[in-house]
Design a protein around this motif. Structure first.
Motif, PDB file in Angstrom:
ATOM      1  N   GLY A  59      59.189  99.891  70.335  1.00  0.00           N
ATOM      2  CA  GLY A  59      59.624  98.768  69.497  1.00  0.00           C
ATOM      3  C   GLY A  59      60.967  98.233  69.905  1.00  0.00           C
ATOM      4  O   GLY A  59      61.159  97.024  70.054  1.00  0.00           O
ATOM      5  N   SER A  60      61.926  99.131  70.132  1.00  0.00           N
ATOM      6  CA  SER A  60      63.278  98.652  70.416  1.00  0.00           C
ATOM      7  C   SER A  60      63.384  98.072  71.824  1.00  0.00           C
ATOM      8  O   SER A  60      63.901  96.970  72.012  1.00  0.00           O
ATOM      9  N   SER A  61      62.843  98.772  72.825  1.00  0.00           N
ATOM     10  CA  SER A  61      63.014  98.288  74.202  1.00  0.00           C
ATOM     11  C   SER A  61      62.355  96.916  74.375  1.00  0.00           C
ATOM     12  O   SER A  61      62.914  96.021  75.000  1.00  0.00           O
ATOM     13  N   GLY A  62      61.187  96.765  73.778  1.00  0.00           N
ATOM     14  CA  GLY A  62      60.510  95.471  73.873  1.00  0.00           C
ATOM     15  C   GLY A  62      61.331  94.364  73.241  1.00  0.00           C
ATOM     16  O   GLY A  62      61.379  93.244  73.745  1.00  0.00           O
ATOM     17  N   SER A  63      61.989  94.675  72.141  1.00  0.00           N
ATOM     18  CA  SER A  63      62.797  93.667  71.458  1.00  0.00           C
ATOM     19  C   SER A  63      63.967  93.209  72.316  1.00  0.00           C
ATOM     20  O   SER A  63      64.473  92.117  72.142  1.00  0.00           O
TER      21      SER A  63
ATOM     22  N   ILE B 448      57.907  90.339  51.184  1.00  0.00           N
ATOM     23  CA  ILE B 448      58.182  91.467  52.079  1.00  0.00           C
ATOM     24  C   ILE B 448      57.460  91.196  53.406  1.00  0.00           C
ATOM     25  O   ILE B 448      56.279  90.857  53.413  1.00  0.00           O
ATOM     26  N   ILE B 449      58.192  91.327  54.494  1.00  0.00           N
ATOM     27  CA  ILE B 449      57.560  91.212  55.819  1.00  0.00           C
ATOM     28  C   ILE B 449      57.507  92.598  56.446  1.00  0.00           C
ATOM     29  O   ILE B 449      58.531  93.260  56.598  1.00  0.00           O
ATOM     30  N   ALA B 450      56.299  93.063  56.769  1.00  0.00           N
ATOM     31  CA  ALA B 450      56.134  94.380  57.386  1.00  0.00           C
ATOM     32  C   ALA B 450      56.383  94.276  58.887  1.00  0.00           C
ATOM     33  O   ALA B 450      55.969  93.309  59.516  1.00  0.00           O
ATOM     34  N   MET B 451      57.086  95.279  59.436  1.00  0.00           N
ATOM     35  CA  MET B 451      57.326  95.287  60.883  1.00  0.00           C
ATOM     36  C   MET B 451      56.821  96.598  61.456  1.00  0.00           C
ATOM     37  O   MET B 451      57.102  97.661  60.905  1.00  0.00           O
ATOM     38  N   THR B 452      56.101  96.521  62.559  1.00  0.00           N
ATOM     39  CA  THR B 452      55.716  97.761  63.219  1.00  0.00           C
ATOM     40  C   THR B 452      55.387  97.538  64.681  1.00  0.00           C
ATOM     41  O   THR B 452      55.053  96.429  65.084  1.00  0.00           O
ATOM     42  N   ALA B 453      55.494  98.611  65.445  1.00  0.00           N
ATOM     43  CA  ALA B 453      55.136  98.517  66.861  1.00  0.00           C
ATOM     44  C   ALA B 453      53.659  98.787  67.053  1.00  0.00           C
ATOM     45  O   ALA B 453      53.157  98.729  68.157  1.00  0.00           O
ATOM     46  N   PHE B 471      53.145  90.039  58.338  1.00  0.00           N
ATOM     47  CA  PHE B 471      53.150  91.176  59.240  1.00  0.00           C
ATOM     48  C   PHE B 471      53.770  90.733  60.550  1.00  0.00           C
ATOM     49  O   PHE B 471      53.402  89.695  61.091  1.00  0.00           O
ATOM     50  N   LEU B 472      54.730  91.480  61.026  1.00  0.00           N
ATOM     51  CA  LEU B 472      55.427  91.100  62.251  1.00  0.00           C
ATOM     52  C   LEU B 472      55.338  92.250  63.248  1.00  0.00           C
ATOM     53  O   LEU B 472      55.694  93.374  62.935  1.00  0.00           O
ATOM     54  N   SER B 473      54.807  91.963  64.433  1.00  0.00           N
ATOM     55  CA  SER B 473      54.665  93.025  65.429  1.00  0.00           C
ATOM     56  C   SER B 473      55.941  93.198  66.227  1.00  0.00           C
ATOM     57  O   SER B 473      56.598  92.228  66.585  1.00  0.00           O
ATOM     58  N   LYS B 474      56.272  94.463  66.495  1.00  0.00           N
ATOM     59  CA  LYS B 474      57.365  94.720  67.422  1.00  0.00           C
ATOM     60  C   LYS B 474      56.788  94.670  68.830  1.00  0.00           C
ATOM     61  O   LYS B 474      55.622  95.004  68.997  1.00  0.00           O
ATOM     62  N   ILE B 476      60.437  92.765  68.509  1.00  0.00           N
ATOM     63  CA  ILE B 476      60.897  91.649  67.695  1.00  0.00           C
ATOM     64  C   ILE B 476      61.391  90.530  68.609  1.00  0.00           C
ATOM     65  O   ILE B 476      62.222  90.758  69.487  1.00  0.00           O
ATOM     66  N   GLN B 477      60.865  89.354  68.388  1.00  0.00           N
ATOM     67  CA  GLN B 477      61.378  88.193  69.119  1.00  0.00           C
ATOM     68  C   GLN B 477      61.709  87.098  68.136  1.00  0.00           C
ATOM     69  O   GLN B 477      61.096  87.008  67.073  1.00  0.00           O
ATOM     70  N   LEU B 478      62.663  86.267  68.533  1.00  0.00           N
ATOM     71  CA  LEU B 478      63.174  85.275  67.588  1.00  0.00           C
ATOM     72  C   LEU B 478      62.105  84.305  67.065  1.00  0.00           C
ATOM     73  O   LEU B 478      62.000  84.133  65.857  1.00  0.00           O
ATOM     74  N   PRO B 479      61.307  83.675  67.928  1.00  0.00           N
ATOM     75  CA  PRO B 479      60.382  82.668  67.387  1.00  0.00           C
ATOM     76  C   PRO B 479      59.399  83.212  66.341  1.00  0.00           C
ATOM     77  O   PRO B 479      59.275  82.621  65.261  1.00  0.00           O
ATOM     78  N   PRO B 480      58.701  84.351  66.630  1.00  0.00           N
ATOM     79  CA  PRO B 480      57.794  84.846  65.585  1.00  0.00           C
ATOM     80  C   PRO B 480      58.529  85.282  64.328  1.00  0.00           C
ATOM     81  O   PRO B 480      58.015  85.105  63.214  1.00  0.00           O
ATOM     82  N   LEU B 481      59.731  85.837  64.521  1.00  0.00           N
ATOM     83  CA  LEU B 481      60.523  86.243  63.353  1.00  0.00           C
ATOM     84  C   LEU B 481      60.802  85.031  62.481  1.00  0.00           C
ATOM     85  O   LEU B 481      60.619  85.046  61.262  1.00  0.00           O
ATOM     86  N   MET B 482      61.244  83.943  63.131  1.00  0.00           N
ATOM     87  CA  MET B 482      61.569  82.728  62.395  1.00  0.00           C
ATOM     88  C   MET B 482      60.329  82.179  61.695  1.00  0.00           C
ATOM     89  O   MET B 482      60.383  81.802  60.532  1.00  0.00           O
ATOM     90  N   ASN B 483      59.212  82.177  62.413  1.00  0.00           N
ATOM     91  CA  ASN B 483      57.975  81.664  61.809  1.00  0.00           C
ATOM     92  C   ASN B 483      57.578  82.465  60.585  1.00  0.00           C
ATOM     93  O   ASN B 483      57.211  81.903  59.561  1.00  0.00           O
ATOM     94  N   ALA B 484      57.669  83.802  60.726  1.00  0.00           N
ATOM     95  CA  ALA B 484      57.268  84.662  59.613  1.00  0.00           C
ATOM     96  C   ALA B 484      58.151  84.390  58.396  1.00  0.00           C
ATOM     97  O   ALA B 484      57.664  84.263  57.268  1.00  0.00           O
TER      98      ALA B 484
END
Lengths: 110, 493
Positions: A59-63, B448-453, B471-474, B476-484
């Motif tokens: 999770g972290s490295s990909g971010s 609540i936004i769930a985050m997981t790898a 639901f937000l997949s790791k 984490i990137q800015l565009p999907p985060l912003m959209n969510a």
């Protein structure tokens, strides 16, 4: 496509540098986990711990944009969870896991 | 023996006679009837009297009186039948030989028609082949051009990395080697980006993001970016802005900037001395930016083809030859256009027109200010991620606080007013699903936004069932985060 401001990007770059600097420590943790897992004969508890560590690392490295490391870590996590349950513990599956482990170590060192 | 031959001849004659209905009419040189052999009725001819002039019934004989032999392959006696006629002159007699030719004629016509169709198909095929050849040539040119383009930076990278690992290289030079590797890699990357972008545009998949932005940001960016060119090249760089420019407009900031970078980059590339001038103007709800140089100019005959892919007026120039194509296509996507005026020896002016509307600057600031008052709780035990998330959230204008365990999150949400929770699904003390369920049972109503790898769909379903809204997949990137976030807070981007 949103883009970070120059200041924010600088902060991210700094964080990434710090993150990269934490690799020796992470590698150390990973090696300890691995040795314990190997020495005790691949107990479920140890495998779970190894998987959890790799889950976090993926999770972290990909971010931080380190997608290869992320992928390598994820493969180990998945193998600990799914691989062993389907194939069972044998020489081939252990070799496979070891190969995945070595792959991740390589990427962390490089 | 001879009997047989006669019989065969007779049979053959009968066979021909049935099909070809031979008729010989013998006339004198004045076209007066003498005799005939065969059936006159086959050709709807009346019985002639000897010495009767036949010219009314055999009108084609006119003017042939002195010809020793004439062959008329197609003669129309009436609407239904077509005959082939041969006129043979022997002494004072002329033998008019008529043969039925309707079938033959029909067959010939059919053959002609078929061959016409074949010809048409052939022409079509030829056209297609030519088109394919043109496309194939462009492709071949592209591949040979690109492999050369790729080869150049790659061989530099190889060369410099060789020097870098060589133990005899002086320590002082190594920094320079590394810099060269970096700049070549960057160039390679931009080449690839261009090619990919072109492919996307070809497939009509390029996305634009129309949003209000401050024009001055664009102008300042451009100034910063090309400042260093001025020092390197000695070419002057001027930016003019018109008083009629609105403070902010609605368009795609990044795309407009991309086109301008390309145009200005080109201007510097082709100008050895003199000035590169950028003019920002606003007329009839259009942003008009012209980029002029004092370079060599582009001859008239190249001015239209210059916007086509992989076409370069100067073949030795670096690059994929895609910049102008992409720029023109982007301009088109932004409901605008790209125009060129150029004169050899004097210089070129590329002008970008973009349809836009002025935006109210207050509303842009208001958006960020509104976000500022919103508080987001990050529940994540991985410190490496917490810091990154904080930067992203601050950048979007939110204030962010982080806790590292489920219990802390439950505590914090009771004490503080929150607008949103970003919840990791694997916490050290409790699972994310557990935390979400507890939060909802505490009458916590914010999204609540769930985050997981995990890429597992079941995990996603479980999180949503436990009361998470998104639901937000790791990673984490800015565009999907912003959209969510925009999704759950009902913000229209």
């Amino acid at each position: 496509m949103p883009e970070l401001s120059v200041e924010a990007q600088k902060k991210v770059d700094k964080l990434k540098k710090a993150y990269l600097n934490s690799f020796p420590e992470k590698l150390n943790q990973l090696q300890l986990l691995w040795e314990r897992t190997e020495n005790k004969g691949y107990l479920e508890g140890d495998l779970n711990e190894l998987a959890a560590f790799c889950h976090k690392l993926a999770g972290s490295s990909g971010s931080y944009g380190l997608l290869e490391i992320s992928q390598a870590a994820r493969s180990i996590e998945q193998y600990c969870h799914d691989g062993f349950s389907s194939v069972g513990l044998n020489k081939a599956s252990i070799d496979e896991l070891r190969a995945l482990y070595i792959n991740l170590v390589k990427r962390l060192v490089m | 023996m001879s009997q047989h031959i006669e019989q065969i001849a007779e049979n053959l004659y009968a066979l021909t006679a049935r099909k070809m209905k031979p008729l010989v009419v013998v006339v004198d040189k004045h076209n007066n009837y003498i005799s005939h052999h065969g059936e006159l009725t086959d050709y709807q001819l009346p019985e002639f009297e000897v010495g009767q002039n036949c010219i009314d019934m055999l009108p084609f004989l006119v003017g042939l009186e002195d010809e020793p032999y004439v062959s008329l392959p197609i003669v129309n006696f009436n609407e239904d039948s077509i005959s082939s006629v041969n006129v043979i002159k022997i002494n004072f007699h002329r033998y008019v030989v008529l043969l039925e030719a309707s079938q033959e004629h029909q067959r010939e016509q059919q053959a002609t028609q078929e061959s016409n169709e074949t010809k048409l198909l052939y022409q079509k095929l030829q056209q297609l082949t030519e088109q394919l050849e043109v496309a194939n040539n462009a492709k071949t040119r592209f591949i040979s051009g690109m492999s050369h383009e790729f080869r150049t930076p790659i061989s530099s990278i190889l060369g410099y990395s060789g020097l870098l690992v060589n133990e005899f290289s002086p320590e002082d030079d190594r920094y320079q080697f590394a810099r060269s590797i970096e700049s070549n890699t960057q160039y390679l990357l931009s080449l690839i980006d261009n090619v990919l972008e072109h492919a996307q545009l070809e497939a009509d998949k390029l996305l634009t993001n129309i949003a209000p932005f401050v024009l001055n940001d664009l102008i300042i960016n451009i100034g910063h970016m090309f400042g260093s060119y001025v020092d390197e090249s000695g070419v002057e760089f001027k930016v003019h802005t018109s008083d009629s420019l609105p403070e902010a407009i609605c368009s795609d900031f990044l795309r407009v900037q991309q086109v301008l970078i390309n145009l200005i980059g080109n201007a510097f590339k082709f100008t050895e001395k003199g000035t590169v001038t950028v003019d920002f103007d606003w007329k009839n709800d259009e942003l008009i930016v012209s980029v002029s140089d004092t370079g060599s100019g582009i001859p008239k005959e190249y001015q239209t083809s210059i916007f086509q892919a992989y076409n370069r007026y100067e073949p030795d120039t670096k690059g994929a030859g895609l910049g102008l194509t992409i720029s023109a296509q982007i301009a088109d996507k932004l409901k605008g256009r790209l125009e060129l005026e150029s004169e050899t020896g004097i210089g070129s002016t590329f002008t970008l027109y973009v349809e836009a509307r002025p935006a109210n600057l207050l509303t842009i600031k208001q958006d960020v200010l509104n976000n500022k008052s919103k508080k987001i709780l990050i529940v994540e035990d991985d410190l490496d991620l917490v810091e990154l998330l904080k930067i992203y959230l601050n950048e979007l204008g939110y204030s962010a606080i982080a806790v590292m365990s489920g219990n802390e999150a439950l505590q914090y949400s009771e004490d503080e007013e929150l607008d949103l929770v970003l919840l990791d699904m694997q916490l050290p003390d409790r699972s994310g699903v557990d935390v979400a369920r507890k939060l909802r049972s505490q009458k916590f109503t914010a999204p609540i936004i769930a985050m997981t790898a995990s890429s597992n769909n079941d995990d996603k379903v479980r999180a949503l069932q436990a009361g998470c809204n998104e639901f937000l997949s790791k990673p984490i990137q800015l565009p999907p985060l912003m959209n969510a976030i925009n999704n759950v807070l009902n913000i229209n981007a």
